[in-house]
Design an enzyme around this catalytic site. Structure first.
Site, PDB file in Angstrom:
ATOM      1  N   CYS B  96       0.837  -1.205   0.000  1.00 54.03           N
ATOM      2  CA  CYS B  96       0.000   0.000   0.000  1.00 54.03           C
ATOM      3  C   CYS B  96       0.872   1.254   0.000  1.00 54.03           C
ATOM      4  CB  CYS B  96      -0.987  -0.036   1.170  1.00 54.03           C
ATOM      5  SG  CYS B  96      -2.290   1.200   1.003  1.00 54.03           S
ATOM      6  N   HIS B 227      -3.675  -5.422   1.040  1.00 56.02           N
ATOM      7  CA  HIS B 227      -3.019  -5.612   2.337  1.00 56.02           C
ATOM      8  C   HIS B 227      -2.984  -7.087   2.729  1.00 56.02           C
ATOM      9  CE1 HIS B 227      -2.567  -1.472   3.869  1.00 56.02           C
ATOM     10  NE2 HIS B 227      -3.651  -1.198   3.145  1.00 56.02           N
ATOM     11  N   GLU B 229      -1.269  -8.433   5.025  1.00 59.34           N
ATOM     12  CA  GLU B 229      -1.150  -8.551   6.496  1.00 59.34           C
ATOM     13  C   GLU B 229      -2.499  -8.434   7.179  1.00 59.34           C
ATOM     14  OE1 GLU B 229      -0.737  -5.848   4.867  1.00 59.34           O
ATOM     15  OE2 GLU B 229      -1.216  -4.081   6.090  1.00 59.34           O
TER      16      GLU B 229
END
Lengths: 978, 263
Positions: B96, B227, B229
C-alpha cells in the site's frame, strides 16, 4: 521573492476537483458550468529559478499525471487560462491556519538542501465570465470557508507570506473591583469569558479581598476552568427538579446537590458495590477516559466527545479536530493507552434541505455532512485507527447545530492505568507548536451559536495535522513503556491552562510561558496560555528522565520542551521572562466557583392515539419507505471512506453479508493480535422518542446499545456504557427538566442491567438564533442522548452476524412486541403523530440478553439481528437481503401484545431480536428461553427460503408484504449512495 | 537454517507496522520495527536483515502526494543501500503506502539516477472514485517472476487507499513491463471470463490492466496495493461467519514465501 508553482492535471487526466465543484454548483442552480482547477504552492525565500524548478520536478509534481507552471507571483504565465475565457480565483488558508501539506513540503524541501523560508498551499479555480455576485456566491457556498480561508478573485498580488510581528511585553490588568452587576455581565460577554453573573461576582469579590485587580491571564484561566465545557457546572450543579420521577411517570420532586453524581455516577457506584470482588471497573469518571478490565494483563479505555460548535462553522476542520481531540483522551488516560478503534456518530438536517430557505450564517447540511465525513476520514485514517462503528441521524432541528460525536477505544497494560505528577517534576509540552488558533474554544463551545458566531469566534475553528499527532502517539507509547514520565494529559479545550491546571491541582505549578515553542512571533503570554492549538500533550517528567525523554523525542523529530515545574505551593504561578503575569491559588481555581443552582421541570406531552391510524396504509410501501428513510438507509458511502480494518483486528466489520454490504449491529475487533479476546462497540440513540418522553428515550438508547452488542455475541455481564448528552439551552427549566428526566432513566437502566457508565460528556446550549423578518428566532436541537457501549467477547470465533446463512433454518422472534409506534419510523415516513413511546421492562431486558448470549455462546444461532428503527419488518428485510436468501414469515403468534398487524410489523418495542436457528438445535434454543426466570416470550415466526422474496403473511394467510430482495435492497441503498 | 530477519521500516505516519510485523512473525521471521531516521543515521543496520518491508500508512501524511516524501528520502539518501540489499539476493516488499513509496523512490520501475526523477515509467495516482475506499478484492497472479507470489494463483484481500490507480507514462512502457513479466498481480472478477475488462468495484481504483502489484526486473522487489497482512487470521475474512475463507488467511502465504526463500 515569492514563487508560485501551479499544478494541473496533465492532458488526458481527469480534473476531479473541477467535476466535484461542477456537481456541487449544479445543486446551487449553476447549470452547465465549465471550469478548470489547479492546486499549487507559494514558496518564499531567496530562490534561484532553477531551485524552484528542482523543487517542482523532484518533489511537488508527478510527471506521469501532472504538469506545472512555475513563475514568480504576479507573472503573466500564471494567469494564462488553461482554456479560453476563464478567469482565476484563488483560495488560500488564512495566515496562521494550520497548513499540513505546506509543513511537510517545508521539511522535504530542506531535505533537498534548498532554503525556503515559508510555504503556503493554494487552490486555483478557473471560472467562466460570471457576475461578481455569482462568483461571490460560488466562493462562499462551495469553494472556500471564510472561517479559515481567504479568497482572491483575479491575479494574486502577494508580496510575502511571513507571519507575525514581534511582541512587546505589556502586562494587562482588568479593573474589576468597582464593577456593578451589569458591568460584570458586559465584561463577561465582551471578553468572551461567558461566565455567569454569580461567577463574575465571586471573582470580583476575591480580587477585592486580596486588594488588587486580576491580570488578563488570571481572568482567562478562571473562565476556562469554570466554563461549562471544562467543569460541567450545570449538570454537576444543584438542581431542583419537579416532574415524573420514575418509569411509570409518578409525579414528584427531587433535590440534587450534584445531579450527575446522584444519577449517572451513582449507578456505577451501586453496580460496583454489588459486584464486590467481581468488580471489573478500574477507573470511572476520573481520568480523560473510563477504564475497565480486559484480560489478565490489560485494561481497555473508552471515551466519546462532541465537537459540535466548531463543526457548525467549519465542518471539515471541526470534525478533523474532533476526532483528533478524542484520540488524545485515551492517550492521556492513565499513563497512556494505545487507540484501537474509533466510533463516529453525526446528526444533520436532511441533505436536500431547500437551499433558499437557509437562515443567515448556516451552512447547507449537505456541505456540512460532506465536510464532517471527510474531516473524520482524513484524520482517523492517517492515525491508523480503524473507524468501526457509527450512526447518522437526520432531523431538520440540527440545521444550525449539527452534532459530531467522536469516540476512541484504547488499550493499556494494567500496571499503566494510573499516573500522578510528583512535586519537582518538569512540566513538558510535546507535539505541535502553539499558535493563535483555537483561542476561546472552551468558552465559545459553552455559548449559544448565533448568525454572528462565525465572525466572533473564527479563531476557535481549526484544522488538524494528524501526522503530528501520530508522531506524538509513537513516542509516548515508547516513553510510557520505558517509564520516562509520571503522568500525562492532553491539551484539549483550554490548552495549557486546563492541562497544567488540572495536573497540578493537588500540588501547585509554575509555568514559564516564553519557553513554549510557538508557530510564529507575536503571541502574547495569555495567547500562549489559552491557545487550543492541536496535537499537544503535557507530561510530568522527573528530572532524572528528562534527558532520555528528550533524546527519544528528538530521535523521531518530535518537539519536547520544559515549560514549567510542579512545585508544592498550592498555587498556579505564571511567568513571562522575568515577570509574574498571574498567580492563583489552586483551591480558588478549582473549588472557588459558586454552585450553579437551577430549576428543572418536566412534563411529557399527554399520550395521544396515533393519528391518523396507520391501518389503511400499505405494509409493503411503508417498509420500502422506511428502508429509504435517511436514518435507516445504507451508510456504505460513509463506511467505505473510513479504513475500518487497519491494525488488522477486525473480526466483525460494519458491513457484513454475501455482498459485504449488510448493516452489522456492532463491530468486533481483537486489540491484541496474539489473543482471541475481542472488544465489541455499538451505540444507541433515539431523539424522536425524546419528543414524547426523555425517560423512555434514554432507556431505549441504553437497551439499543446493549442489545446491539449482545446481538453479535458480547457478554451482557461485561458491557460498559458512556453517556453523551447534547441538549438545548439548559437555563430553561423545561429543557433542563428533560435532561434530568433522561438521567433518571440512565440510573434505573444501568443498575437494572449491570451496565456501568464509565465516562461521559455533555454539550449544552445547542440552540441557534437568527433574525428572520425582523424577529429573533431560535432553533433548539431535539434532546439527543447518545449511548455508546463497549462490550467484550471471550473469543471472536463465537461471534455471529446478522445476514441469513442457510435456507431451511428457522426464524425466531425473541421478546414481546407492544403497541409502541410513538416516535417510530413508521410514524415518521407516514407523517403520523402521537402513539405510545417504546418503553423498557428492565428485568425482562436483562434476562433476555443473558439467555440470548447463552444461545450464541453455545453455537445455536446462525444469525442474529436486533429490532430497532422500522421494527420487525425492517430487521427481517435486512437479514434477507444481506444474506441473499428469502424468508416466509407468519405474523400471528403470542409474541405480540398488540392491536393490529401494523404494530406487529413496525412497532419499535425494545429488547427484541430475530434469530436464525437450524432445526436440529431448535428444541435446545427454545428450552433456554422457556426455562428463563422470568420466562422470555419467543416465537418461531418463519423460515429462511431459497427464493429471492420476502413474504410476510398476516391473519388468514393474507400477504402483507411480498417484495423481492432486489427491491428491498435497492430502496435501502439508494438514498445515500453519493 | 535460522529464522530470517525482517526489518519493518516505519516513518512518521506509517500505521500498519505492528500487524505487518505480526504477519511476518506468524510466517516464521524474526522482526524488528525501525524508524527511518535510524537507518538514515546508520545504513549498515540494513546488513543484519534478509527481508525489508515498507508497510502501509500515510508516510509524512501523504502530503504533496502519497509516498512522495519518504520516496524522495530513499531516492536521495538510501537508494544505493537499497540496491545493494536487493543485489545481495534479499527481498523488499512494499504494501500500500510502501508500494507508493517504492514507485516514487524509483526503486521499483524507475530510473536509479536521482536527476532522472522526471522519467518515471508509471505512477500511482488518485482512484477513479476520487476518494479513499476500504473494500475486499479478488486478485490473480501473472507469471512467476516474484518469489513472494510463488505457488499463489489467487488471493482475496482488502484494499484501503485513495491513491492506488496505476497509470503509465506511455503504452510502450506498459508493454515493456508486461514483456518483462513485472505486472505480477491483477485485480480480477472471479465471476467473469478472464478476457473481460475488470471494472469497478472489482478493479477498485481504475488501474491500467487492472494492475494491483508490480515487481522490479529481479522479481525480488515487490509492491502491491492490497493488504496481505490484514488477512492472516480466519476471522479477518469479511464472510467467515458464513463459513467462507480457509483456516488461515490468504495473505499469510506471501509472508511464508518470503521466509522460505531463505531456507
Amino acid at each position: 521573492m515569492l514563487w508560485e508553482v501551479d499544478i494541473y492535471p496533465a492532458s488526458g487526466q481527469a480534473d476531479r476537483e473541477a467535476s466535484e465543484v461542477v456537481a456541487d454548483a449544479a445543486d446551487l442552480g449553476f447549470s452547465g458550468l465549465e471550469i478548470a482547477t489547479s492546486r499549487g504552492y507559494l514558496l518564499e525565500g531567496d530562490l534561484h529559478p532553477e531551485d524552484v524548478r528542482r523543487i517542482a520536478d523532484q518533489l511537488l509534481v508527478d510527471p506521469v499525471v501532472e504538469r506545472t507552471v512555475v513563475a514568480p507571483v504576479g507573472s503573466a504565465e500564471l494567469n494564462q487560462p488553461p482554456r479560453k475565457d476563464l478567469h482565476p480565483l484563488h483560495v488560500l488558508p488564512k495566515p496562521g491556519v494550520m497548513d499540513p501539506v505546506a509543513q511537510s513540503a517545508m521539511s522535504a524541501i530542506a531535505d533537498l538542501q534548498i532554503d525556503v523560508s515559508a510555504i503556503r498551499t493554494l487552490k486555483k479555480y478557473w471560472l467562466p465570465e460570471l457576475e461578481d455576485r455569482a462568483i461571490e456566491r460560488l466562493a462562499r457556498k462551495i469553494l472556500a470557508n471564510d472561517a479559515i480561508e481567504q479568497v482572491v478573485s483575479g491575479p494574486l498580488h502577494f508580496k510575502q507570506l511571513q507571519l507575525g510581528t514581534s511582541y512587546d511585553f505589556d502586562l494587562k490588568t482588568v479593573s474589576i473591583r468597582d464593577l456593578d452587576t451589569a458591568q460584570l455581565d458586559q465584561l463577561s460577554r465582551s471578553g468572551q469569558l461567558y461566565l455567569q453573573t454569580a461567577e463574575m461576582k465571586t471573582i470580583r469579590d476575591y480580587y477585592r479581598s486580596i486588594d488588587r485587580d486580576p491580570t488578563d491571564i488570571e481572568l482567562e484561566t478562571l473562565a476556562q476552568t469554570w466554563s461549562e465545557h471544562c467543569s460541567h457546572k450545570t449538570l454537576a450543579g444543584r438542581i431542583a427538579y419537579e416532574g415524573p420521577i420514575d418509569r411509570k411517570g409518578s409525579h414528584g420532586q427531587r433535590q440534587f446537590e450534584n445531579m450527575l453524581k446522584e444519577t449517572i455516577f451513582a449507578a456505577t457506584v451501586a453496580i460496583r458495590n454489588k459486584l464486590q470482588n467481581e468488580d471489573w471497573c478500574v477507573s470511572v469518571f476520573e481520568d480523560n477516559a473510563g477504564i475497565v478490565r480486559f484480560d489478565d494483563d490489560h485494561n481497555v479505555v473508552f471515551k466519546v466527545e462532541t465537537h459540535n460548535h466548531p463543526s457548525a462553522l467549519e465542518p471539515y476542520g471541526g470534525a478533523n479536530t474532533g476526532i483528533g481531540g478524542v484520540i488524545r483522551d485515551p492517550l492521556g488516560t492513565g499513563l497512556g493507552a494505545r487507540p484501537v478503534c474509533n466510533t463516529d456518530v453525526f446528526c444533520f438536517a436532511r441533505p436536500d434541505y431547500p437551499a433558499d430557505s437557509l437562515p443567515q450564517g448556516v451552512l447547507h447540511p449537505r456541505r456540512v455532512m460532506k465536510g464532517v465525513v471527510s474531516g473524520v476520514r482524513d484524520y482517523g485514517n492517517r492515525m491508523g485507527i480503524p473507524t468501526v462503528n457509527g450512526a447518522l441521524y437526520f432531523d431538520d432541528r440540527y440545521l444550525g447545530n449539527p452534532l459530531v460525536y467522536c469516540g476512541t477505544v484504547g488499550i493499556l497494560p494494567r500496571d499503566k492505568s494510573f499516573g500522578s505528577p510528583q512535586p519537582g517534576d518538569h512540566i513538558v509540552a510535546i507535539g505541535g507548536r502553539t499558535g493563535r488558533d483555537g483561542i476561546h474554544g472552551a468558552t465559545f463551545s459553552s455559548a449559544e451559536l448565533t448568525e454572528e458566531s462565525e465572525s466572533l469566534s473564527g479563531g476557535a475553528v481549526q484544522i488538524g495535522n494528524a501526522i503530528t499527532e501520530k508522531m506524538v502517539l509513537d513516542v509516548v507509547l515508547v516513553a510510557r513503556d520505558r517509564g520516562l514520565y509520571s503522568a500525562i494529559t492532553d491539551c484539549g479545550a483550554g490548552g495549557f491552562s486546563s492541562a497544567v491546571g488540572e495536573m497540578g491541582e493537588k500540588i501547585g505549578a509554575e509555568v514559564y510561558l516564553e519557553r513554549a515553542p510557538v508557530k510564529y512571533e507575536g503571541l502574547s503570554y495569555t495567547e500562549i496560555w489559552i491557545s487550543e492549538a492541536q496535537e499537544r500533550m503535557v507530561l510530568s517528567v522527573p528530572d532524572k528522565h528528562w534527558a532520555a525523554l528528550h533524546d527519544l523525542c528528538r530521535s523521531e523529530d518530535v518537539e519536547a520542551t520544559i515549560i514549567g515545574k510542579f512545585v508544592p505551593t498550592g498555587k498556579l504561578s505564571l511567568h513571562y521572562h522575568d515577570s509574574v503575569v498571574g498567580e492563583l491559588p489552586m483551591d480558588f481555581l478549582h473549588d472557588g466557583r459558586p454552585p450553579v443552582i437551577r430549576q428543572a421541570q418536566y412534563q411529557p406531552p399527554v399520550e395521544q392515539p396515533l393519528t391518523p391510524s396507520g391501518n389503511q396504509l400499505d405494509c409493503g410501501e411503508s417498509l420500502l419507505a422506511i428502508l429509504s428513510s435517511l436514518n435507516v438507509a445504507s451508510k456504505e458511502w460513509v463506511i467505505r471512506q473510513y479504513d475500518h480494518e487497519v491494525q488488522a483486528g477486525s473480526a466483525v466489520k460494519p458491513l457484513v453479508g454475501v455482498a459485504n454490504d449488510g448493516p452489522s449491529d456492532a463491530a468486533v475487533v481483537r486489540p491484541l493480535l496474539s489473543s482471541r479476546r475481542g472488544i465489541v462497540v455499538a451505540c444507541g440513540m433515539n431523539p424522536h422518542y425524546g419528543d414524547l418522553d426523555t425517560y423512555h428515550m434514554a432507556a431505549s438508547g441504553i437497551d439499543e446499545a446493549v442489545r446491539n452488542c449482545v446481538a453479535v455475541g458480547a457478554d451482557p455481564s461485561q458491557i460498559a456504557i458512556l453517556d453523551n448528552f447534547c441538549w438545548g439551552d439548559c437555563e430553561k427549566a423545561e429543557t433542563l427538566g428533560a435532561l434530568v428526566r433522561a438521567a433518571l432513566a440512565c440510573y434505573d437502566m444501568a443498575v437494572a442491567l449491570d451496565t456501568p457508565f464509565i465516562s461521559g460528556k455533555d454539550s449544552l446550549n445547542n440552540e441557534f438564533s437568527f433574525m428572520m423578518d425582523g424577529e429573533k428566532r431560535s432553533i433548539a436541537i431535539p434532546s439527543t442522548l447518545l449511548i455508546s457501549a463497549m462490550g467484550q467477547v471471550e473469543s471472536v470465533d463465537q461471534c455471529v452476524t446478522m445476514d441469513f446463512k442457510s435456507p431451511g433454518n428457522r426464524i425466531y422472534q425473541v421478546g414481546v412486541t407492544r403497541n409502541e409506534l410513538g416516535g417510530s419510523h413508521f410514524a415518521l415516513v407516514n407523517q403520523l403523530s402521537g402513539g405510545r413511546v417504546p418503553q423498557v421492562d428492565p428485568k425482562m431486558a436483562k434476562t433476555t440478553f443473558h439467555a440470548l448470549h447463552q444461545a450464541i455462546r453455545q453455537g445455536m444461532v446462525r444469525s442474529c439481528h436486533d429490532l430497532s428503527e422500522g421494527g420487525l419488518a425492517v430487521a427481517i428485510a435486512e437479514m434477507a437481503f444481506a444474506g441473499d436468501w428469502g424468508a416466509e414469515v407468519e405474523l400471528a403468534g403470542e409474541q405480540h401484545e398488540i392491536d393490529t398487524e401494523i404494530e406487529a410489523l413496525f412497532s419499535e418495542s425494545n429488547s427484541r431480536f430475530l434469530c436464525e436457528v437450524p432445526d436440529n438445535v431448535a428444541p435446545r434454543f427454545e428450552a433456554l428461553f422457556e426455562n428463563s426466570e422470568p420466562t422470555i416470550t419467543f416465537a418461531h415466526i418463519g423460515t429462511v427460503t431459497e427464493g429471492k422474496n420476502l413474504v410476510i403473511r398476516g391473519e388468514n394467510d393474507r400477504p402483507l408484504v411480498d417484495l423481492s430482495l432486489r427491491q428491498l435492497k435497492e430502496a435501502w441503498k439508494k438514498p445515500l449512495d453519493w | 537454517m535460522s529464522r530470517p530477519h525482517a526489518l519493518i521500516l516505519r516513518a512518521p505516519g506509517t500505521n500498519c507496522d505492528r500487524e505487518t510485523a505480526f504477519a511476518l512473525q506468524t510466517a516464521g521471521a524474526e522482526t524488528r520495527i525501525l524508524h527511518v531516521n535510524r537507518v538514515l543515521e546508520n545504513q549498515k543496520d540494513l546488513d543484519e536483515f534478509q527481508i525489508l518491508c515498507l508497510p502501509g500508512g500515510f508516510s509524512y501524511g501523504d502530503d504533496v502526494a502519497a509516498g512522495r516524501i519518504l520516496g524522495n528520502q530513499i531516492r536521495h539518501h538510501l537508494a544505493e543501500a537499497m540496491y545493494k540489499f536487493r543485489d545481495a539476493g534479499k527481498l523488499i516488499l512494499g504494501i500500500c503506502n510502501g508500494f507508493q513509496v517504492l514507485i516514487k523512490s524509483g526503486l521499483l520501475i524507475g530510473s536509479q539516477d536521482v536527476s532522472e526523477s522526471n522519467n518515471m515509467a508509471g505512477t500511482l495516482t488518485w482512484n477513479d472514485s476520487g476518494k479513499f475506499e476500504d473494500r475486499w478484492v479478488h486478485l490473480e497472479t501473472c507469471g512467476n517472476k516474484s518469489p513472494f507470489l510463488e505457488g499463489i494463483e489467487k488471493m482475496y484481500l482488502p484494499v484501503a487507499h485513495a491513491e492506488g490507480k496505476f497509470v503509465v507514462k506511455s503504452p510502450d512502457r506498459l508493454d515493456a513491463l508486461a514483456t518483462e513479466g513485472q505486472l505480477v498481480l491483477r485485480y480480477c472478477d472471479p465471476f467473469k471470463s478472464s478476457e473481460a475488462p475488470v471494472t469497478f468495484p472489482e478493479n477498485p481504483n481504475g488501474s491500467v490492466e487492472a494492475t494491483a502489484g508490480i515487481c522490479d526486473h529481479t522479481g525480488r522487489v515487490l509492491g502491491l496495493m492490497p493488504h496481505p497482512e490484514r488477512y492472516i487470521d480466519r476471522t479477518q475474512h469479511p464472510r467467515w461467519t458464513r463459513g467462507e475463507g480457509g483456516a488461515e488467511g490468504d495473505g499469510l502465504a506471501m509472508f511464508k514465501n518470503a521466509v522460505s526463500y531463505f531456507s
